[in-house]
Every structure is written in C-alpha cells, then in structure tokens.
Motif scaffolding. Structure first.
Motif, mmCIF file in Angstrom:
data_model
loop_
_atom_site.group_PDB
_atom_site.id
_atom_site.type_symbol
_atom_site.label_atom_id
_atom_site.label_comp_id
_atom_site.label_asym_id
_atom_site.label_seq_id
_atom_site.Cartn_x
_atom_site.Cartn_y
_atom_site.Cartn_z
ATOM 1 N N ALA A 1 -5.893 2.753 -2.182
ATOM 2 C CA ALA A 1 -5.857 1.325 -2.513
ATOM 3 C C ALA A 1 -5.176 0.530 -1.410
ATOM 4 O O ALA A 1 -5.652 -0.532 -1.005
ATOM 5 C CB ALA A 1 -5.138 1.112 -3.851
ATOM 6 N N LEU A 2 -4.072 1.050 -0.897
ATOM 7 C CA LEU A 2 -3.339 0.364 0.160
ATOM 8 C C LEU A 2 -4.170 0.238 1.427
ATOM 9 O O LEU A 2 -4.175 -0.806 2.086
ATOM 10 C CB LEU A 2 -2.036 1.109 0.457
ATOM 11 N N LEU B 1 5.309 1.268 5.433
ATOM 12 C CA LEU B 1 3.993 1.583 5.988
ATOM 13 C C LEU B 1 2.955 0.504 5.701
ATOM 14 O O LEU B 1 2.049 0.275 6.503
ATOM 15 C CB LEU B 1 3.509 2.926 5.438
ATOM 16 N N TYR B 2 3.062 -0.131 4.527
ATOM 17 C CA TYR B 2 2.027 -1.094 4.106
ATOM 18 C C TYR B 2 2.665 -2.397 3.615
ATOM 19 O O TYR B 2 2.502 -2.791 2.456
ATOM 20 C CB TYR B 2 1.172 -0.493 2.992
ATOM 21 N N PRO B 3 3.407 -3.089 4.485
ATOM 22 C CA PRO B 3 4.131 -4.298 4.043
ATOM 23 C C PRO B 3 3.219 -5.420 3.569
ATOM 24 O O PRO B 3 3.628 -6.250 2.750
ATOM 25 C CB PRO B 3 4.917 -4.707 5.300
ATOM 26 N N GLU B 4 1.976 -5.456 4.059
ATOM 27 C CA GLU B 4 1.070 -6.538 3.677
ATOM 28 C C GLU B 4 0.363 -6.261 2.347
ATOM 29 O O GLU B 4 -0.001 -7.182 1.629
ATOM 30 C CB GLU B 4 0.023 -6.770 4.775
ATOM 31 N N SER B 5 0.158 -4.988 2.031
ATOM 32 C CA SER B 5 -0.618 -4.632 0.844
ATOM 33 C C SER B 5 0.240 -4.370 -0.387
ATOM 34 O O SER B 5 -0.097 -4.810 -1.495
ATOM 35 C CB SER B 5 -1.475 -3.383 1.130
ATOM 36 N N TRP C 1 -6.097 1.304 -11.027
ATOM 37 C CA TRP C 1 -6.491 2.564 -10.378
ATOM 38 C C TRP C 1 -5.756 3.694 -11.094
ATOM 39 O O TRP C 1 -4.524 3.695 -11.147
ATOM 40 C CB TRP C 1 -6.120 2.529 -8.895
ATOM 41 N N PHE C 2 -6.519 4.633 -11.615
ATOM 42 C CA PHE C 2 -5.964 5.695 -12.453
ATOM 43 C C PHE C 2 -6.332 7.042 -11.845
ATOM 44 O O PHE C 2 -7.506 7.331 -11.614
ATOM 45 C CB PHE C 2 -6.539 5.549 -13.868
ATOM 46 N N LEU D 1 -6.331 -4.075 -0.438
ATOM 47 C CA LEU D 1 -6.036 -4.752 -1.706
ATOM 48 C C LEU D 1 -4.542 -5.011 -1.836
ATOM 49 O O LEU D 1 -3.716 -4.335 -1.227
ATOM 50 C CB LEU D 1 -6.486 -3.877 -2.885
ATOM 51 N N GLU D 2 -4.199 -6.008 -2.641
ATOM 52 C CA GLU D 2 -2.800 -6.190 -3.026
ATOM 53 C C GLU D 2 -2.496 -5.166 -4.116
ATOM 54 O O GLU D 2 -3.184 -5.113 -5.129
ATOM 55 C CB GLU D 2 -2.552 -7.605 -3.549
#
Length: 235
Positions: A2-3, A38-42, A93-94, A7-8
């Motif tokens: 997802a990251l 690692l993913y500050p924007e997401s 997301w599961f 996506l947020e």
C-alpha cells in the motif's frame, strides 16, 4: 504494498485481549518509526483500538480459557477499521494469505470474505486482499528480492503467542508457522529465533496429526509444513 502504491496509509491494530498484546505493541512502535522514516509522504499515522472488554465478557460467559483465540475476531477487526475510516479512506487492506482460507466455515473462509466485501461495499468501502494469492514464503520472497527496505520491515514483525518477554519464544504455534515460512523461503536463520528440535517437538507431533485430519490446508502449505518437520527432525 500500500505504501509503495502511493496511497495515503493509516495502520490499525486491535487489542482484543490477546495475551501477547504488549509484545505485539512493542514491535508496532518499532515498525511505526521505521515506516515513518521510509515512507513519510504515504504513511499518515497508526491507530490502536481497544475492544478487550469483548473478550473479557466471553471468558466470563463460557468455561475454559480462550487464550489467543477470539471467536470471529476478523469480523470485529474489519468492523473497527471501517468505523475509524472517518470518511477519509475508501479501502481496507486485509492481510489474509493463501493456504489458510477454506471455502466455508469461520472468519477466514472465502464465503466470509465475500460477504464482508459486499457488506463493506454497501458503505462505499472496498475490502482489498493483497496477499490472498500468496503464501507466507511468497511474501518473504517478494520482500527480499525487490527492495531491502521491505525485508527490514518484515524482520521487525513479531509472530508469537507467548505473552512473556519481547522476543519470539520459539515454542508456540505462531513461532512454528513463522519458521515454516522462513524455511520455505530458504532463510530459516532469519526468522527471529533459532528453531530447536526439543522445544518444537510437541508441535511437530501435533502438526503430523493435523496433516492427516485437516483438509482445508492447501497442498503447498502441507508440503511446506512437511518439509519443515523433516528439517527439525534432522537437526
């Protein structure tokens, strides 16, 4: 996944009274710090939800100990996630995985997941099952073969039903299944503990019996368990 899709992402963990919650929470804090770097924007934030009172009520109502088993917990987890979306997020997301999903019966079944897709869809929430075609060793190979950051995240996870300490006990069912996945991916030495013949002997005998009696394990999962049992018995 997802990251990396851009996506947020808001992560959620549910305290349903599991005996290993404190251990799980310590690893979640470590994971949150790593993911934020690692993913500050997401990655937006993490949410802890406490429904442990439900489990306490079950223990009072029924005799015996539930231990790590909370009946219909996946339904509770999905409903709590939907409740906290706050009209901002459109997907849940599961992470159910291939090899553990029977056609019917219980809250891991294909019928349950289909019903939840329809139920959440009526509320304009899409249930996404990104791992449904992957077993646990597939996930490890996906992590290690593409990006080092993925495997760093996987190695920060915990898979242990023992509520004591902060590390893997190496003796419970969850540790056994984790070791099966790492062994199948050719990296058993990275599973977070060193599998020991004596400590895993009771589970080896238990799974030998399960493989004879259970029919909802996929052929791949059965083969992976058998291979790991052979590995343990030859230590």
């Amino acid at each position: 996944m997802a990251l990396e899709s851009g996506l947020e992402v808001k992560t959620i963990n549910v305290n349903y009274g599991q005996t290993y919650y404190d251990k799980e929470f310590e690893h979640i804090k470590s994971l949150s710090t790593l993911i934020e770097d690692l993913y500050p924007e997401s990655w937006k934030n993490h949410l802890e939800v406490d429904v442990s009172s439900l489990n306490s009520n079950l223990k009072r109502r029924f005799k015996g100990e539930w231990k790590h088993i909370f009946p219909f917990r996946n339904y509770i987890i999905l409903e709590e996630a939907a409740k906290h979306i706050e009209n901002k997020y459109s997907e849940i997301w599961f992470g159910c995985v291939q090899g553990e999903i029977p056609f019917s019966g219980g809250d891991k079944s294909a019928i349950f997941l289909t019903t939840m897709k329809e139920t959440l869809g009526s509320r304009d929430i899409q249930l996404v099952l990104p791992l449904v075609a992957m077993n646990k060793s597939d996930i490890l190979n996906w992590a290690v073969n593409e990006k080092e950051t993925r495997f760093n995240i996987v190695c920060h996870t915990i898979s242990c039903f023992n509520g004591e300490g902060t590390n893997h006990c190496g003796e419970c069912k969850s540790c056994f299944n984790r070791a099966v996945a790492f062994h199948s991916a050719g990296m058993v030495n990275k599973c977070g503990f060193k599998p020991q013949k004596e400590s895993l002997r009771p589970l080896v005998e238990s799974y030998k019996k399960k493989l004879k009696e259970f029919d909802h394990y996929s052929p791949i999962r059965r083969k992976q368990i058998n291979n790991f049992i052979n590995y343990i018995e030859n230590l």
